[in-house]
Design an enzyme around this catalytic site. Structure first.
Site, mmCIF file in Angstrom:
data_model
loop_
_atom_site.group_PDB
_atom_site.id
_atom_site.type_symbol
_atom_site.label_atom_id
_atom_site.label_comp_id
_atom_site.label_asym_id
_atom_site.label_seq_id
_atom_site.Cartn_x
_atom_site.Cartn_y
_atom_site.Cartn_z
ATOM 1 N N HIS A 1 0.827 -1.221 0.000
ATOM 2 C CA HIS A 1 0.000 0.000 0.000
ATOM 3 C C HIS A 1 0.860 1.268 0.000
ATOM 4 O O HIS A 1 0.452 2.290 0.539
ATOM 5 C CB HIS A 1 -0.954 0.025 1.206
ATOM 6 C CG HIS A 1 -1.727 -1.239 1.379
ATOM 7 N ND1 HIS A 1 -2.948 -1.466 0.786
ATOM 8 C CD2 HIS A 1 -1.419 -2.388 2.034
ATOM 9 C CE1 HIS A 1 -3.376 -2.680 1.092
ATOM 10 N NE2 HIS A 1 -2.460 -3.266 1.846
ATOM 11 N N SER B 1 14.059 21.975 -16.035
ATOM 12 C CA SER B 1 12.843 22.757 -16.171
ATOM 13 C C SER B 1 13.211 24.082 -16.829
ATOM 14 O O SER B 1 14.326 24.571 -16.659
ATOM 15 C CB SER B 1 12.249 22.990 -14.783
ATOM 16 O OG SER B 1 11.500 24.193 -14.776
ATOM 17 N N LYS C 1 15.859 21.823 -11.157
ATOM 18 C CA LYS C 1 15.143 20.566 -11.402
ATOM 19 C C LYS C 1 15.883 19.578 -12.283
ATOM 20 O O LYS C 1 16.534 19.942 -13.247
ATOM 21 C CB LYS C 1 13.786 20.876 -12.062
ATOM 22 C CG LYS C 1 12.849 21.658 -11.179
ATOM 23 C CD LYS C 1 12.008 20.756 -10.308
ATOM 24 C CE LYS C 1 10.947 20.094 -11.131
ATOM 25 N NZ LYS C 1 9.983 19.376 -10.325
ATOM 26 N N GLU D 1 8.820 8.666 -17.087
ATOM 27 C CA GLU D 1 7.424 9.128 -17.165
ATOM 28 C C GLU D 1 6.813 8.772 -18.515
ATOM 29 O O GLU D 1 5.649 8.386 -18.612
ATOM 30 C CB GLU D 1 7.356 10.637 -16.943
ATOM 31 C CG GLU D 1 7.643 11.034 -15.508
ATOM 32 C CD GLU D 1 7.752 12.548 -15.341
ATOM 33 O OE1 GLU D 1 6.954 13.110 -14.601
ATOM 34 O OE2 GLU D 1 8.632 13.154 -15.966
ATOM 35 N N GLN E 1 -6.307 -4.001 -43.146
ATOM 36 C CA GLN E 1 -5.163 -3.113 -43.389
ATOM 37 C C GLN E 1 -4.945 -2.163 -42.207
ATOM 38 O O GLN E 1 -3.814 -1.795 -41.896
ATOM 39 C CB GLN E 1 -5.391 -2.315 -44.676
ATOM 40 C CG GLN E 1 -4.279 -1.330 -44.981
ATOM 41 C CD GLN E 1 -4.517 -0.578 -46.273
ATOM 42 O OE1 GLN E 1 -4.448 -1.150 -47.352
ATOM 43 N NE2 GLN E 1 -4.815 0.703 -46.179
HETATM 44 N N1 ARG Z 1 -2.746 -3.089 -48.446
HETATM 45 C C1 ARG Z 1 -3.617 -4.191 -48.195
HETATM 46 C C2 ARG Z 1 -3.519 -4.600 -46.707
HETATM 47 O O1 ARG Z 1 -2.644 -4.168 -46.045
HETATM 48 C C3 ARG Z 1 -3.195 -5.346 -49.039
HETATM 49 C C4 ARG Z 1 -4.283 -6.284 -49.392
HETATM 50 C C5 ARG Z 1 -5.245 -5.685 -50.336
HETATM 51 N N2 ARG Z 1 -6.176 -6.680 -50.773
HETATM 52 C C6 ARG Z 1 -7.356 -6.381 -51.316
HETATM 53 N N3 ARG Z 1 -8.087 -7.372 -51.632
HETATM 54 N N4 ARG Z 1 -7.733 -5.142 -51.461
HETATM 55 O O2 ARG Z 1 -4.344 -5.326 -46.236
#
Ligand code: ARG
Length: 480
Positions: free
Chosen positions: A138, A259, A265, A272, A304
């Protein structure tokens, strides 16, 4: 077009994508799906791609990395040959393979840095077997311990992080290549061959699973989140310890800043930021989980959006481990201050109660109540045995000295070093036990590092083999 791109993540994947292209083309030639001279022309062109130039000039002009590389190849050697590179694959299996390759490299690097941090903590432990300090519960003084015991506690949490990462590595390093869009291909490709050439441990079989899943990313970033949590707890202690209230630590000069207004400081900004970036890594994990949740199979462009979060979390985690390693290595401790604080706040109370139990046979709870009265009323301790007697009479009706407790035993119990040395059971802070733990952990660290190096070497060997195959194909077409 900008909206649908993830340029930073694509830059990250460039190196991996060229490797994937090479392995795929080598395999296509071996299986007679394209001719050796066609393969040679593509491989030569791939070899000629200059990363900096490509990333700066070509990449921003296309929808994504995969399209950019293929289009560049076609522009340079014509569609009749260059247009054969993408036979029997899709960007879906391609990108999944690239992410796994790029991530594998980062994981090997992260595990290396993590082992360095473990080593730094063990070195600090070895130097501080005798450095007495207060242990806290604690955030209040609880019982005395040593800095070595404390450092080894953190080292143990990082050993588990290593175990989690190397386990995750096993599920990252599998090859989705050949899954194509999701339904594999009618061409007679050899998935095991590309997997081997790229240093994967095995093939991710089901072609629909192979392109759909990002669970390896979720698992990896979960490992990061755990590691960052552990790191943030160490960072927090180092921040507290260098405050004047604690005064245990002189933070290393290069990990502090001044600082702009207060000339005196030295602020522990690096620690941090480790604490803060733990939150950023959690943010990446939550983003990835939220993106993947309820996505229908197989590929969706949503996937993606996972990659930049993976990249960000990876960078933050590796950098934070590196910073904390330096911070630990270069920290200097104020041993006198720590030893002084170790006895403040009646930290020997537990040992005194234990001593009463051992010497008098009273139940622990009764001894606890006697010592609790001392803690509460804080009497002048010059006549300590009389005081214990008084409280003992109140609580048990008997004088404690009649039950067998002597002044010598009481003095021993109140001594910080004795307190620590008596805690010699498995895992305790006693010198002997800490030495044993340290030795065991140093050996475990060597084993872990050997395991990591073996994985790295395996990858290197496979990629060398790939390079030789590429060279062989290019050379043989020169001879024709
Ligand atoms: N840039 C795309 C990704 O990172 C690659 C795959 C794209 N495939 C598609 N069917 N549009 O996922």
């Amino acid at each position: 077009m900008d909206y649908i791109r993830s340029l930073d993540a694509d830059r990250w994947l460039f190196h991996a994508d060229v490797l994937v292209d090479r392995a795929h083309v080598v395999m296509l030639a071996e299986r007679g799906i394209i001719r050796a001279d066609e393969a040679a022309a593509i491989l030569k062109c791939l070899r000629g791609l200059n990363e900096d130039v490509f990333v700066e000039r070509e990449l921003p002009a296309y929808e994504d990395l995969h399209t950019a590389i293929e289009s560049t190849i076609i522009r340079e050697i014509g569609e009749d040959i260059g247009g054969r590179m993408h036979t029997a694959r899709s960007r879906n299996d391609e990108v999944a393979t690239c992410i796994r390759l790029a991530l594998r490299e980062e994981l090997l690097q992260l595990m290396k840095e993590l082992n360095e941090l473990r080593r730094a903590l063990m070195d600090k432990a070895a130097e501080n077997i005798e450095t007495v300090m207060p242990g806290y519960t604690h955030l209040q003084h609880a019982q005395p311990t040593t800095l070595a015991h404390h450092c080894l506690a953190h080292a143990d949490s990082f050993a588990r992080d290593f175990a989690r990462l190397i386990d995750a590595y096993g599920r990252v390093n599998v090859s989705p290549l050949g899954a194509a869009a999701f339904a594999a291909t009618g061409f007679p490709i050899d998935r095991a061959r590309t997997a081997r050439l790229l240093g994967f441990d095995s093939v991710l079989e089901n072609s629909m699973d192979a392109v759909s899943t990002r669970d390896f990313v979720i698992e990896t970033v979960s490992c990061y989140a755990n590691l960052m949590t552990n790191l943030s707890r160490l960072a927090e202690e180092l921040i507290l310890w260098c405050s004047s209230e604690f005064g245990f630590l002189i933070p290393p000069e290069e990990y502090t800043t001044g600082s702009s207004i207060m000339p005196q400081k030295r602020n522990p900004d690096y620690a941090e930021l480790v604490r803060a970036r733990t939150g950023s890594v959690y943010g990446c994990l939550v983003s990835i989980l939220s993106i993947c949740k309820a996505l229908p199979y197989s590929y969706n462009r949503d996937l993606q959006e996972v990659t930049p979060n993976l990249l960000r979390a990876t960078r933050l985690t590796i950098d934070s481990v590196t910073v904390m390693r330096g911070y630990v290595e270069k920290s200097e401790f104020n041993k006198e201050r720590m030893a002084y604080e170790a006895q403040i706040g009646f930290t020997a109370a537990t040992e005194l109660a234990d001593t009463i139990v051992r010497e008098t046979g009273l139940p622990f709870r009764t001894a606890y109540r006697i010592v609790a009265r001392m803690a509460k009323e804080q009497p002048d301790r010059s006549d300590i045995l009389d005081i214990i007697d008084r409280f003992s009479v109140d609580i048990t009706g008997k004088r404690i000295s009649e039950l067998g407790l002597t002044l010598d035993r009481v003095k021993e119990a109140l001594d910080t070093a004795t307190n620590i040395d008596r805690r010699a059971v498995t895992g305790g802070p006693a010198r002997k036990e800490v030495m044993r733990m340290l030795k065991y952990r140093k050996d475990a660290l060597e084993r872990d590092e050997a395991l990591r190096t073996a994985k790295q070497e395996h990858v290197k060997q496979c990629l060398n083999e790939l390079e030789q195959e590429v060279e062989r194909i290019i050379q043989s077409s020169v001879c024709v």
